[in-house]
Each structure stands twice: as structure tokens, then as C-alpha cells.
Design a protein around this motif. Structure first.
Motif, PDB file in Angstrom:
ATOM      1  N   VAL A   4       0.736  -1.324  -0.085  1.00 44.56           N
ATOM      2  CA  VAL A   4      -0.108  -0.117  -0.111  1.00 44.56           C
ATOM      3  C   VAL A   4       0.862   1.230  -0.032  1.00 44.56           C
ATOM      4  O   VAL A   4       0.755   2.211  -0.994  1.00 44.56           O
ATOM      5  CB  VAL A   4      -0.760  -0.113   1.126  1.00 44.56           C
ATOM      6  CG1 VAL A   4      -1.731   1.153   1.364  1.00 44.56           C
ATOM      7  CG2 VAL A   4      -1.983  -1.087   0.897  1.00 44.56           C
ATOM      8  N   GLU A   5       1.894   1.309   0.820  1.00 44.45           N
ATOM      9  CA  GLU A   5       2.529   2.679   0.889  1.00 44.45           C
ATOM     10  C   GLU A   5       3.572   2.775  -0.251  1.00 44.45           C
ATOM     11  O   GLU A   5       3.264   3.857  -0.840  1.00 44.45           O
ATOM     12  CB  GLU A   5       3.753   2.433   1.903  1.00 44.45           C
ATOM     13  CG  GLU A   5       4.609   3.592   2.434  1.00 44.45           C
ATOM     14  CD  GLU A   5       5.544   3.442   3.487  1.00 44.45           C
ATOM     15  OE1 GLU A   5       6.389   4.259   3.682  1.00 44.45           O
ATOM     16  OE2 GLU A   5       5.418   2.616   4.303  1.00 44.45           O
ATOM     17  N   ALA A   6       4.134   1.727  -0.762  1.00 42.42           N
ATOM     18  CA  ALA A   6       4.789   1.743  -2.146  1.00 42.42           C
ATOM     19  C   ALA A   6       3.997   2.256  -3.177  1.00 42.42           C
ATOM     20  O   ALA A   6       4.079   3.242  -4.094  1.00 42.42           O
ATOM     21  CB  ALA A   6       5.378   0.696  -2.496  1.00 42.42           C
ATOM     22  N   LEU A   8       0.861   4.167  -3.108  1.00 42.86           N
ATOM     23  CA  LEU A   8       0.423   5.277  -2.753  1.00 42.86           C
ATOM     24  C   LEU A   8       1.687   6.380  -3.013  1.00 42.86           C
ATOM     25  O   LEU A   8       1.318   7.202  -3.838  1.00 42.86           O
ATOM     26  CB  LEU A   8      -0.012   5.602  -1.423  1.00 42.86           C
ATOM     27  CG  LEU A   8      -1.517   4.641  -1.193  1.00 42.86           C
ATOM     28  CD1 LEU A   8      -1.962   4.992   0.468  1.00 42.86           C
ATOM     29  CD2 LEU A   8      -2.451   5.119  -1.901  1.00 42.86           C
ATOM     30  N   LYS A   9       2.932   6.003  -2.848  1.00 42.60           N
ATOM     31  CA  LYS A   9       3.943   6.846  -3.008  1.00 42.60           C
ATOM     32  C   LYS A   9       4.047   6.985  -4.702  1.00 42.60           C
ATOM     33  O   LYS A   9       4.497   8.110  -5.320  1.00 42.60           O
ATOM     34  CB  LYS A   9       5.254   6.340  -2.614  1.00 42.60           C
ATOM     35  CG  LYS A   9       5.213   6.759  -0.966  1.00 42.60           C
ATOM     36  CD  LYS A   9       6.656   6.200  -0.284  1.00 42.60           C
ATOM     37  CE  LYS A   9       6.451   6.546   1.137  1.00 42.60           C
ATOM     38  NZ  LYS A   9       7.689   6.054   1.862  1.00 42.60           N
ATOM     39  N   GLU A  10       4.049   5.732  -5.212  1.00 41.12           N
ATOM     40  CA  GLU A  10       4.087   5.916  -6.773  1.00 41.12           C
ATOM     41  C   GLU A  10       2.898   6.726  -7.324  1.00 41.12           C
ATOM     42  O   GLU A  10       3.331   7.516  -8.548  1.00 41.12           O
ATOM     43  CB  GLU A  10       4.014   4.367  -7.274  1.00 41.12           C
ATOM     44  CG  GLU A  10       4.253   4.221  -8.837  1.00 41.12           C
ATOM     45  CD  GLU A  10       3.823   2.815  -9.178  1.00 41.12           C
ATOM     46  OE1 GLU A  10       3.839   2.634 -10.727  1.00 41.12           O
ATOM     47  OE2 GLU A  10       3.958   1.780  -8.467  1.00 41.12           O
ATOM     48  N   ALA A  11       1.714   6.664  -7.076  1.00 37.20           N
ATOM     49  CA  ALA A  11       0.847   7.530  -7.574  1.00 37.20           C
ATOM     50  C   ALA A  11       1.150   8.831  -7.309  1.00 37.20           C
ATOM     51  O   ALA A  11       1.049   9.709  -8.361  1.00 37.20           O
ATOM     52  CB  ALA A  11      -0.481   7.359  -6.914  1.00 37.20           C
ATOM     53  N   MET A  12       1.695   9.290  -5.989  1.00 38.07           N
ATOM     54  CA  MET A  12       1.952  10.948  -5.747  1.00 38.07           C
ATOM     55  C   MET A  12       2.923  11.294  -6.686  1.00 38.07           C
ATOM     56  O   MET A  12       2.901  12.293  -7.102  1.00 38.07           O
ATOM     57  CB  MET A  12       2.276  10.932  -4.359  1.00 38.07           C
ATOM     58  CG  MET A  12       2.205  12.158  -3.733  1.00 38.07           C
ATOM     59  SD  MET A  12       0.598  13.037  -3.895  1.00 38.07           S
ATOM     60  CE  MET A  12       1.093  14.698  -3.659  1.00 38.07           C
ATOM     61  N   THR A  13       4.148  10.421  -6.626  1.00 40.47           N
ATOM     62  CA  THR A  13       5.261  10.825  -7.602  1.00 40.47           C
ATOM     63  C   THR A  13       5.141  10.822  -9.031  1.00 40.47           C
ATOM     64  O   THR A  13       5.823  11.312  -9.853  1.00 40.47           O
ATOM     65  CB  THR A  13       6.324  10.475  -6.760  1.00 40.47           C
ATOM     66  OG1 THR A  13       6.578   8.891  -7.024  1.00 40.47           O
ATOM     67  CG2 THR A  13       6.666  10.645  -5.432  1.00 40.47           C
ATOM     68  N   GLY A  14       4.669   9.587  -9.478  1.00 36.05           N
ATOM     69  CA  GLY A  14       4.585   9.246 -10.867  1.00 36.05           C
ATOM     70  C   GLY A  14       3.493   9.880 -11.558  1.00 36.05           C
ATOM     71  O   GLY A  14       3.413   9.844 -12.838  1.00 36.05           O
ATOM     72  N   ILE A  15       2.357  10.247 -10.943  1.00 31.95           N
ATOM     73  CA  ILE A  15       1.209  11.010 -11.787  1.00 31.95           C
ATOM     74  C   ILE A  15       1.224  12.471 -11.816  1.00 31.95           C
ATOM     75  O   ILE A  15       1.183  13.155 -10.471  1.00 31.95           O
ATOM     76  CB  ILE A  15       0.109  10.195 -11.224  1.00 31.95           C
ATOM     77  CG1 ILE A  15      -0.128   8.830 -11.372  1.00 31.95           C
ATOM     78  CG2 ILE A  15      -1.252  11.023 -11.994  1.00 31.95           C
ATOM     79  CD1 ILE A  15      -1.434   8.140 -10.811  1.00 31.95           C
ATOM     80  N   THR A  34      -2.709   7.196   3.208  1.00 33.79           N
ATOM     81  CA  THR A  34      -2.637   8.387   2.513  1.00 33.79           C
ATOM     82  C   THR A  34      -1.105   8.878   2.332  1.00 33.79           C
ATOM     83  O   THR A  34      -0.402   8.543   3.088  1.00 33.79           O
ATOM     84  CB  THR A  34      -3.315   9.391   3.278  1.00 33.79           C
ATOM     85  OG1 THR A  34      -2.649   9.554   4.486  1.00 33.79           O
ATOM     86  CG2 THR A  34      -4.813   9.059   3.531  1.00 33.79           C
ATOM     87  N   VAL A  35      -0.813   9.718   1.145  1.00 30.01           N
ATOM     88  CA  VAL A  35       0.146  10.426   0.744  1.00 30.01           C
ATOM     89  C   VAL A  35      -0.162  11.655   0.359  1.00 30.01           C
ATOM     90  O   VAL A  35      -0.977  11.739  -0.720  1.00 30.01           O
ATOM     91  CB  VAL A  35       0.983   9.623   0.024  1.00 30.01           C
ATOM     92  CG1 VAL A  35       2.289  10.518  -0.467  1.00 30.01           C
ATOM     93  CG2 VAL A  35       1.493   8.266   0.393  1.00 30.01           C
ATOM     94  N   GLY A  36       0.397  12.804   0.597  1.00 29.97           N
ATOM     95  CA  GLY A  36       0.202  13.869   0.100  1.00 29.97           C
ATOM     96  C   GLY A  36      -1.038  14.857   0.924  1.00 29.97           C
ATOM     97  O   GLY A  36      -1.437  14.420   1.920  1.00 29.97           O
ATOM     98  N   LEU A 122      -1.167  -3.380  -7.001  1.00 25.11           N
ATOM     99  CA  LEU A 122      -1.340  -3.481  -5.638  1.00 25.11           C
ATOM    100  C   LEU A 122      -1.691  -4.557  -4.846  1.00 25.11           C
ATOM    101  O   LEU A 122      -2.576  -5.220  -5.122  1.00 25.11           O
ATOM    102  CB  LEU A 122      -2.309  -2.228  -5.166  1.00 25.11           C
ATOM    103  CG  LEU A 122      -2.405  -2.026  -3.747  1.00 25.11           C
ATOM    104  CD1 LEU A 122      -1.303  -1.646  -3.057  1.00 25.11           C
ATOM    105  CD2 LEU A 122      -3.666  -0.895  -3.725  1.00 25.11           C
ATOM    106  N   GLU A 123      -0.800  -5.162  -3.874  1.00 24.69           N
ATOM    107  CA  GLU A 123      -1.094  -6.333  -3.136  1.00 24.69           C
ATOM    108  C   GLU A 123      -1.641  -5.976  -1.717  1.00 24.69           C
ATOM    109  O   GLU A 123      -0.827  -4.897  -0.987  1.00 24.69           O
ATOM    110  CB  GLU A 123       0.202  -7.072  -2.813  1.00 24.69           C
ATOM    111  CG  GLU A 123      -0.071  -8.275  -2.414  1.00 24.69           C
ATOM    112  CD  GLU A 123       1.335  -9.141  -2.279  1.00 24.69           C
ATOM    113  OE1 GLU A 123       2.033  -9.206  -1.284  1.00 24.69           O
ATOM    114  OE2 GLU A 123       1.778  -9.578  -3.320  1.00 24.69           O
ATOM    115  N   ILE A 124      -2.955  -6.326  -1.511  1.00 31.61           N
ATOM    116  CA  ILE A 124      -3.550  -5.982  -0.216  1.00 31.61           C
ATOM    117  C   ILE A 124      -3.398  -7.041   0.690  1.00 31.61           C
ATOM    118  O   ILE A 124      -3.448  -8.296   0.633  1.00 31.61           O
ATOM    119  CB  ILE A 124      -4.977  -5.826  -0.397  1.00 31.61           C
ATOM    120  CG1 ILE A 124      -5.270  -4.853  -1.308  1.00 31.61           C
ATOM    121  CG2 ILE A 124      -5.650  -5.443   0.679  1.00 31.61           C
ATOM    122  CD1 ILE A 124      -4.759  -3.166  -1.128  1.00 31.61           C
TER     123      ILE A 124
END
Length: 124
Positions: A4-6, A8-15, A34-36, A122-124
Motif C-alpha cells: 500500500v505505501e509503495a 500510494l507513493k508511486e501515484a503521488m510521485t509518478g502521476i 494516505t500520501v500528500g 497493488l497487493e492487499i
């Protein structure tokens, strides 16, 4: 597979244009990560509020007898896009990804594509 953490970080930095991202349980309205965000974008409030949006759409589809699945829900504001992507992977029922984007910097089509990819990994 990303945790989850990775993810969300990918979405925040990669999008491009990301303002905040969350993984949300729409049965409880709780943000699982959450991130951001910030003072102008409280992601825990957004998670709870968007849970109501998802629940309303699911109920409406049931009342209409629609058998399709929701891919994503887009809310377009004056200065932002809010994208809700329902999770489909095994073990992720009742979860969605929420992404807020700066409308002037974001490419909506690319953001949807990238979020779909992140959801798939994403792996839950």
C-alpha cells in the motif's frame, strides 16, 4: 506486486499533477493509507465523503439493474480532478483508490491509465 505505501507513493510521485492519494475502505469510510494532501486537502475527510459517493453509485446501479462494474468515478472541479478507482483484485472488495489532481498540471487520460496500472500491481 506493490504494498500500500509503495503504491500510494508511486501515484503521488509518478502521476503528474497529483495533490494527494488515498486507499479507502468504503464499507467503513476509513482511509487505510494516505500520501500528500495538506491544509487545503484533508484526505481523511475526502475519504469519508467519497465513500458516500461510491455507496450512492453502487445503490443506484443496483436499483437500475445494471450488471456492469464501476471502473472509476470522475469529479471535475474548477481547479481539480478527483478520481475514484474501485479495486477489483482478489481480497480488495470494498476498497477504492482516491486521487486528487491539479487540473492545470494533470493529463486526465494518463492519470487514469497510471492509476489503473497501480491498482493492478497493488497487493492487499
Amino acid at each position: 506486486m506493490a504494498n500500500v505505501e509503495a503504491a500510494l507513493k508511486e501515484a503521488m510521485t509518478g502521476i503528474e499533477g497529483s495533490l494527494g492519494v488515498a486507499l479507502v475502505d468504503y464499507t467503513s469510510g476509513m482511509a487505510l493509507g494516505t500520501v500528500g494532501g495538506g491544509k487545503d486537502l484533508d484526505l481523511t475527510v475526502a475519504a469519508a465523503g467519497n465513500t458516500d459517493v461510491v455507496r450512492a453509485k453502487v445503490r443506484t446501479m443496483e436499483m437500475l439493474g445494471l450488471k456492469d462494474e464501476i471502473e472509476d468515478i470522475l469529479i471535475s472541479l474548477d481547479t481539480q480532478y478527483h478520481l475514484i478507482r474501485l479495486m477489483k483484485a482478489r481480497g480488495s472488495k470494498g476498497l477504492f483508490l482516491y486521487l486528487a489532481l491539479d487540473k492545470t498540471r494533470a493529463n486526465l487520460a494518463m492519470a487514469r491509465h497510471q492509476l489503473r496500472s497501480i491498482e493492478g500491481d497493488l497487493e492487499i
